[in-house]
Design an enzyme around this catalytic site. Structure first.
Site, PDB file in Angstrom:
ATOM      1  N   ASP A  38       0.813  -1.219   0.000  1.00  0.00           N
ATOM      2  CA  ASP A  38       0.000   0.000   0.000  1.00  0.00           C
ATOM      3  C   ASP A  38       0.847   1.271   0.000  1.00  0.00           C
ATOM      4  O   ASP A  38       0.794   2.074   0.945  1.00  0.00           O
ATOM      5  CB  ASP A  38      -0.958  -0.003   1.215  1.00  0.00           C
ATOM      6  CG  ASP A  38      -1.870  -1.209   1.228  1.00  0.00           C
ATOM      7  OD1 ASP A  38      -2.257  -1.673   0.145  1.00  0.00           O
ATOM      8  OD2 ASP A  38      -2.180  -1.694   2.343  1.00  0.00           O
ATOM      9  N   GLU A 212     -12.991  -0.542  -6.876  1.00  0.00           N
ATOM     10  CA  GLU A 212     -12.963  -1.507  -5.777  1.00  0.00           C
ATOM     11  C   GLU A 212     -12.524  -0.834  -4.473  1.00  0.00           C
ATOM     12  O   GLU A 212     -13.238  -0.839  -3.493  1.00  0.00           O
ATOM     13  CB  GLU A 212     -12.013  -2.665  -6.121  1.00  0.00           C
ATOM     14  CG  GLU A 212     -11.851  -3.719  -5.034  1.00  0.00           C
ATOM     15  CD  GLU A 212     -13.087  -4.599  -4.863  1.00  0.00           C
ATOM     16  OE1 GLU A 212     -13.931  -4.632  -5.786  1.00  0.00           O
ATOM     17  OE2 GLU A 212     -13.216  -5.249  -3.805  1.00  0.00           O
TER      18      GLU A 212
HETATM   19  O1  FUB Z   1      -3.332  -3.829   2.804  1.00  0.00           O
HETATM   20  C1  FUB Z   1      -4.643  -4.089   3.268  1.00  0.00           C
HETATM   21  C2  FUB Z   1      -5.654  -3.739   2.206  1.00  0.00           C
HETATM   22  O2  FUB Z   1      -5.366  -4.459   1.018  1.00  0.00           O
HETATM   23  C3  FUB Z   1      -5.625  -2.288   1.756  1.00  0.00           C
HETATM   24  O3  FUB Z   1      -6.261  -1.424   2.636  1.00  0.00           O
HETATM   25  C4  FUB Z   1      -6.242  -2.422   0.427  1.00  0.00           C
HETATM   26  O4  FUB Z   1      -6.089  -1.280  -0.382  1.00  0.00           O
HETATM   27  C5  FUB Z   1      -5.557  -3.653  -0.117  1.00  0.00           C
HETATM   28  O5  FUB Z   1      -4.296  -3.326  -0.655  1.00  0.00           O
END
Ligand code: FUB
Length: 455
Positions: A38, A212
């Site tokens: 992220d 998404e």
């Molecule tokens: O890393 C946890 C979750 O997975 C994030 O908040 C989303 O964007 C996805 O990458």
């Protein structure tokens, strides 16, 4: 000279010229000693700061307890600033240190993150604040800033000075932040997820558009961009544009197709030193996958109409945006590629490189030695005698410029400075610090610096 010999020589010369003149490129993923996810880049005072999550080793879910900060002046060497914010920063947070973004306003740094709260068991958005881009961050409010059970905040201050916080999965919402960056005016507004705005998803009547999660909203040359993780699962990266911060949004297509053995992906985009850079994550490290992800970066150019070309994940990454000066003190945890090493908090402040075994090494790219170095000085600690730091150029088995012996200093955080003579390197090239010794952990290294004619 026989024709075959001549061609062999020409081919060898071409390889050598390429090796010497090819621009130093980053190595993807940009961090090798932990899993990162992220990415959220922020450019400040000539450096790019990169805010990430941290996937635990061997994780089988999004088991994330802390966030991490990295920085670079060249997009190829990244300094590890450790973890200046974690779930423990927010007394009301229970779990899930997931995807956030930091922004600077009036000398303070605000880091918006989603966490699941103890009170509701649902995600809410918290905000950490610090006087430095590398923290430490404290909880700005002692409670969530907004709470609607959704994740993945992105923050933007547009050219009018108005700040916006957007977030959401399955919806996409925003608030107008006040200039204190920790409160907002008006209510939570939901952005209409239309197929014209966010593309058409097939096969899921509950999610008719491609949107998404993981929005990354920014303004560039008067146009507003929303780059987001599209479709699930696996995700790809898509984007929409709008004439204003609240729309209307028009779907523009794919930025990065589904690739890279992680079923999620997450965008972060900045301009830095004349180039544009796209950060994302994949499962490219050994042991990597959907819950053990790694952040990587690619350089790109916007088309003249402002649209974004389609990008492909690479293992080489972008060329260096700058050189690194070896004649000023450099942190050992400033690394293009680390093999076998780990990092930890140092008793002298910041981080040090540690848990080093025989044969481990650190690569530092695009180091400007100029007319040549004559000395190498480094800050080290060890509980064993007889280990050493080798200075090599171009590759881990490249020319040996010198070797510094590391004594037993009496503790892993008992630091001493050692110096040794080196013969070069000269010019601009990749530096390898290779560690030698017996069995077990050999030494810790906090910083290094060259001296000599080139300085
Ligand atoms: O890393 C946890 C979750 O997975 C994030 O908040 C989303 O964007 C996805 O990458």
């Amino acid at each position: 000279m026989a024709k075959r010999q001549l061609w062999t020589r020409i081919a060898l010369a071409a390889v050598l010229i390429l090796a010497v003149t090819a621009p130093a490129r980053a190595d993807n993923p940009i961090v090798q000693h932990i899993y990162t996810a992220d990415p959220a880049p922020l450019v400040h005072n000539g450096r790019v700061y990169l805010y990430t999550g941290h996937d635990e080793d061997g994780s089988t879910w999004f088991t994330m307890k802390e966030w991490r900060v990295w920085s670079s002046s060249d997009m190829v060497n990244w300094t590890d600033h450790g973890s200046p914010m974690s779930l423990a920063t927010f007394s009301w947070a229970k779990q899930d240190a997931w995807a956030g973004q930091a922004v600077e306003r009036n000398g303070k740094f605000y880091w918006y993150v989603p966490v699941v709260t103890k009170a509701t068991g649902r995600p809410a958005i918290g905000v950490g604040v610090s006087d430095s881009p590398t923290g430490p961050f404290r909880d700005a409010l002692g409670r969530p800033l907004v709470e609607n059970g959704e994740i993945d905040p992105t923050v933007m201050i547009d050219s009018t000075g108005q700040a916006y916080l957007y977030w959401g999965n399955p919806n996409l919402s925003y608030v107008r932040l006040n200039t204190d960056m920790t409160s907002y005016s008006g209510g939570i507004t939901r952005i209409p997820l239309t197929t014209a705005g966010f593309g058409t998803r097939t096969g899921d009547p509950n999610r008719p558009t491609l949107y998404e999660e993981g929005p990354w909203v920014y303004q560039r040359n008067g146009l507003y961009y929303n780059v987001f993780a599209a479709k699930c699962c696996s995700e790809f990266i898509a984007y929409s544009t709008a004439p204003g911060p609240t729309g209307p949004w028009t779907y523009r297509g794919t930025v990065m197709p589904t690739q890279g053995s992680s079923f999620t992906n997450h965008p972060g985009i900045v301009d830095f030193k004349g180039g544009s850079y796209f950060f994302y994550h994949n499962g490219a490290l050994p042991g990597g996958g959907g819950f053990t992800r790694s952040v990587a970066v690619e350089k790109f150019s916007y088309r003249s109409d402002g649209t974004i070309p389609q990008l492909t994940m690479s293992t080489s990454g972008p060329p260096a945006a700058d050189t690194l000066n070896p004649y000023v003190r450099q942190e050992a945890e400033t690394i293009a590629w680390g093999s076998g090493i780990e990092t930890e908090a140092s008793s002298e402040g910041g981080m040090n490189v540690g848990f080093i075994n025989n044969g481990d090494y650190i690569k530092v790219k695009n180091v400007a030695f100029g007319s040549g170095a004559t000395t190498f000085t480094t800050r080290v600690a060890s509980t064993v005698a007889g280990s050493s730091v080798e200075v090599r150029a171009d590759s881990v088995s490249g020319p040996l410029a010198g070797r510094c012996t590391v004594p037993n200093t009496g503790g892993w955080q008992t630091w001493t400075t050692v110096s040794c003579a080196v013969n070069g390197p000269t010019g601009t090239r990749d530096l390898y610090l290779r560690f030698n010794g017996g069995n077990g952990y050999l030494l810790n290294i906090n910083w290094w610096q060259f001296g000599g004619a080139g300085s």
